[in-house]
Scaffold this active site. Structure first.
Site, PDB file in Angstrom:
ATOM      1  N   ALA A  34      48.185  27.281  41.421  1.00 41.36           N
ATOM      2  CA  ALA A  34      46.859  26.967  40.891  1.00 41.36           C
ATOM      3  C   ALA A  34      46.505  25.607  41.476  1.00 41.36           C
ATOM      4  CB  ALA A  34      46.874  27.223  39.303  1.00 41.36           C
ATOM      5  N   LYS A 207      36.132  51.813  31.874  1.00 42.74           N
ATOM      6  CA  LYS A 207      36.588  51.223  32.962  1.00 42.74           C
ATOM      7  C   LYS A 207      35.688  51.633  34.296  1.00 42.74           C
ATOM      8  CE  LYS A 207      41.297  50.975  30.982  1.00 42.74           C
ATOM      9  NZ  LYS A 207      42.468  51.930  30.659  1.00 42.74           N
TER      10      LYS A 207
END
Lengths: 435, 435
Positions: A34, A207
């Site tokens: 990150a 979904k």
């Protein structure tokens, strides 16, 4: 190394504690990837005293999750409370109000309020991300919105509910009937005490509506998903399907219908027959899989664990890492205001092959009635299997597969047979997945 | 809408013209998704006069690709020239020198010079992206570096070369031998006139080294990939494998070996036996598929078109859209300087089952010699098939599958049999993929 990204975590069920465990276990690796550490600063859940197997003492506790959105030591709120409205929605709105980003695994909330939330996030220039809301650990939202971003996608479909897939593939393996497998799944914790959302296809519909919006650049229309669950699928159907070269899977399908110039949106969740040589036929247990078809990339398949604390936490933290890296993509792959409003597509003209199962009394003439109805509706029959022995109720299972005909013709045949004495129960129609 | 992202395109073969077609065909959609239009400003190729089926007149022409890097009307250079060094590398270095981003489909260049190029890109703060270098249209680099970013990944493996997979699955379908299928594939354009890079596994090795670096956060070590191609696989092997419940696939495998405290890198490309119930056993034709196993997400599978102008262009343009969106991730998922240097892992201690095919003379005593060698090396045999009839050269095929033993034991058995009169050719050892 840069400043840590500070997150607040609301909801400490299996997924929430999974996120805590993941961030602790893989902390160094995450910081390297990150470019900065991810640090949990505050947590919130209903019951503070419950032992969750993780040490929460390093983190500030808030009884009210919405209070976390206002904390100065929070950059991103992670919402794992669940539920389409209530505290989850209040927290999401609170996050944007206070200029915080939001990461959520909440498919119901996104399916119902995704457009409103995306617009708020854009107004405040903060990220809204929900990779974990669809297909657990599979990065399919990223795959569609970024990996497939260069393509016009006309069709996306897949196995989106692990509970249903577990039940269907267990019925396949054991020959047991739906009710018995469901009870066993509940005993093992693979199905909820109230399994309605899963087995009636509502979870898969949430979904599917999210995927369709991203894939097609269409405004999210959960209300327009046509939904049918798996509770009517019998062991006999699975047996007949196998004899014909198919397995049965609950498939969510979304397509763009360009039939009359204006693109319209077809969305449905239904049990389908899937041919043995189709990749979705080999998706067993709680696994999920999504296929997307683009005009340049061709057919793409993503497959993996659709649920569970580890895979879901993996998707939640992937979103957090994206935010830590400064990734700024729109929630639905383009600004909410640019999504196209599409009406639901009519389905009657769609060509396809269907499986129809009849439960009939064990007497002569029944087959003649059924085939006459099919003939009158213009449905031609490719094959027909009549199970030899009647069951305890004196009923016989009769299954047939149609040639490719319009769906409206099959509906018409069912209408003709309505109330017929040749049927002892409502027939079950399932479509067959083509190429 | 924001300013267009201006790109220069070097190399106008099938992929290059595919990129032009894609950017023209999907221009509106791309602009909506990228938040700004993508505009080609300059192109370059060897032969200006060639008819490529696309209109190049709107774009400036450069005879020298490297000159494009210096143009003021270019933000990102797209390198589709190919070759690990030469003009491709000069162009890549030129792009960074002039502060331009680089998108490339060039697996050889990235496998050989990826670390140098990533470091240069970071120094200049410009993007380097190469999704199209691995597995064509499948967004597997994004899937690993972003989608799976929260996970420690210990194993990544898959089918990385479409030509080999086409040849092996065609051998399977037709029963034809390697040479005949290769010749047919060349006639149809599925294999190059000089197919060495594909069939000897070098192309797959390039891709594997790139995936391993991203998955493990390891410095790229193409030199350390152990490579064996498919040219020695016979029709008889495919037949025996099938009888035993397997198909044969060229698999690239990369693993972290933590055996002795220091993580070491295992990378190899080899034909493997894949059990029928493994998802990779159903990957046919020119399709590619990659499996990654993470400590939270579990097993993830990406599958799709591994080559071809459309899929490769889809990956190239996905990278361009990422850049247009302002995505700033590091080329190998973390800064090049943070990648860990790992030595190649020893393999002798690895446990596994192997398939060994012997070509032997048709006379008594041969089987006794072979089984004695296996016994002396400590290799126990699970099953053994001896094909009945000798071929035209009076040779017989004898195939066996070992129990789980250390790889060093199999090597030792092969060493004992070296030069034995009981063998008429070098045996072929293929590992069997486990769970």
């Amino acid at each position: 190394m840069a400043e840590p990204l500070k997150i607040a975590l609301a909801g400490l069920g299996t997924v929430g504690t999974g996120v805590v465990r993941l961030i602790e276990t893989n902390a160094d690796l995450i910081a390297r990837r990150a470019g900065r550490p991810i640090r949990i600063t505050a947590v919130s859940a209903r019951d503070r005293s419950k032992d969750r197997g993780v040490d929460l003492s390093p983190y500030a506790w808030e009884d009210d999750p919405v209070a976390m959105a206002a904390r100065g030591d929070v950059d991103v709120v992670v919402e794992l409370v669940g539920g389409s409205d209530g505290p989850a929605l209040a927290l999401a709105r609170g996050a944007f109000k206070h200029g915080k980003g939001l990461v959520t695994a909440n498919k119901a909330m996104i399916a119902h309020h995704g457009l409103e939330l995306a617009a708020s996030a854009e107004q405040t220039s903060v990220p809204l991300k929900f990779e974990a809301a669809v297909a657990g650990g599979i990065p399919v939202i990223k795959g569609l919105s970024e990996g497939a971003a260069a393509n016009a996608i006309d069709r996306v479909y897949g196995i989106l509910n692990g509970t249903c897939n577990y039940i269907l593939s267990t019925m396949e393996d054991t020959g047991a009937d739906f009710g018995d497998v469901l009870a066993e799944a509940q005993r093992l914790g693979y199905a909820e005490a109230d399994p309605t959302f899963d087995i009636e296809g509502i979870d898969a519909a949430h979904k599917l509506a999210i995927l369709a919006s991203i894939a097609f650049g269409a405004r999210l229309r959960f209300d327009a998903v046509e939904t049918m669950g798996i509770s009517r699928v019998k062991a006999a159907d699975i047996e007949q399907a196998r004899a014909l070269g198919y397995v049965i899977r609950l498939i969510g399908t979304a397509e763009i219908d360009r039939g009359e110039g204006v693109p319209r949106l077809l969305q449905r969740v239904r049990p389908h027959l899937v041919p043995f040589d189709h990749p979705l036929a080999h998706v067993d247990g709680a696994t999920n899989a999504v296929v997307a078809e683009g005009n340049f990339m061709g057919r793409l398949l993503f497959q993996g664990a659709g649920a569970g604390d580890g895979p879901t936490a993996s998707a939640v933290v992937a979103d957090i890492i994206d935010i830590a890296r400064g990734e700024k993509g729109a929630a639905f792959s383009m600004p909410a205001g640019d999504l196209e409003a599409m009406e639901p597509a009519p389905t009657g003209h769609r060509l396809g092959r269907s499986y129809i199962r009849f439960t009939v009394p064990d007497r002569p003439g029944v087959l003649a009635d059924i085939t006459a109805a099919m003939r009158d509706a213009g449905v031609s029959i490719e094959s027909l299997i009549q199970k030899g022995d009647p069951d305890d109720d004196g009923e016989v299972i009769l299954a047939l597969v149609t040639h490719e005909v319009p769906e409206s013709a099959v509906s018409e045949a069912m209408r003709i047979l309505e109330g017929s004495h040749s049927l002892t129960a409502q027939p079950l129609v399932m479509q067959i997945i083509g190429d």
